[in-house]
Design a protein around this motif. Structure first.
Motif, PDB file in Angstrom:
ATOM      1  N   GLN A 207       0.643  -1.182   0.119  1.00  0.00           N
ATOM      2  CA  GLN A 207      -0.502  -0.288  -0.117  1.00  0.00           C
ATOM      3  C   GLN A 207       1.103   1.163   0.239  1.00  0.00           C
ATOM      4  O   GLN A 207       0.751   2.372  -0.788  1.00  0.00           O
TER       5      GLN A 207
ATOM      6  N   ALA B 259       1.232   4.206  -2.928  1.00  0.00           N
ATOM      7  CA  ALA B 259       0.639   5.522  -2.552  1.00  0.00           C
ATOM      8  C   ALA B 259       1.851   6.336  -3.025  1.00  0.00           C
ATOM      9  O   ALA B 259       2.322   7.407  -3.765  1.00  0.00           O
TER      10      ALA B 259
ATOM     11  N   LYS C  22       1.361   6.716  -6.424  1.00  0.00           N
ATOM     12  CA  LYS C  22       0.574   8.201  -7.146  1.00  0.00           C
ATOM     13  C   LYS C  22       0.807   9.234  -6.532  1.00  0.00           C
ATOM     14  O   LYS C  22       1.000  10.266  -7.485  1.00  0.00           O
TER      15      LYS C  22
END
Length: 158
Positions: A42, A46, A49
């Motif tokens: 995760q 992130a 992104k």
């Protein structure tokens, strides 16, 4: 384990545990490793992104002024629009809040996010590695105990 929250958990030598207890500890370690690995994935998403945001801010430049672009309304819905202000961007700072920033401020913001996540990823990777080492040691001890049990049963049978 310790009964009060301020006390350190007591350490137990895994070689002193019997096979069912070792199996329980193994299950617990597997769960922790799964959770940590999911957290790592995760964080990597992130980070990707935020790196994409850096690229996007880099595309907002004076030579693109008045050009038609696709503006995202949702993850899958885009509408055409014109780029009028190439000096400012809107930055999602979390929990539904947006802030107008200059391009250099936005780049700095996203670069600091990427760096922060990188340091967390490094720490998490170290933790995962230590847990994996603990798991390997535990498996070795468990195999040793099972072999001892098997050889003990063979001598009792013979």
């Amino acid at each position: 384990m310790a009964s009060s929250s301020s006390a350190q958990p007591q350490q137990i030598n895994v070689t002193d545990l019997d096979v069912p207890q070792l199996a329980d500890v193994r299950r617990q370690l597997e769960e922790e490793l799964t959770h940590l690995s999911n957290s790592y994935a995760q964080l990597r998403q992130a980070q990707a992104k935020f790196k994409a945001c850096i690229d996007n801010v880099g595309q907002v430049k004076p030579e693109n002024k008045e050009k038609t672009i696709l503006v995202p309304l949702t993850n899958s819905l885009y509408v055409p629009g014109k780029l009028l202000d190439v000096e400012h961007v809107i930055v999602d700072v979390g929990t539904g809040y947006y802030v107008k920033k200059t391009r250099p401020q936005a780049m700095k913001h996203y670069e600091s996010k990427v760096e922060y996540i990188r340091t967390n990823l490094e720490a998490l990777q170290e933790t995962i590695q230590k847990k994996q080492e603990n798991m390997n040691y535990l498996i070795n001890v468990l195999q040793m105990k099972l072999q001892q049990q098997a050889s003990g049963k063979e001598t009792k049978v013979g």
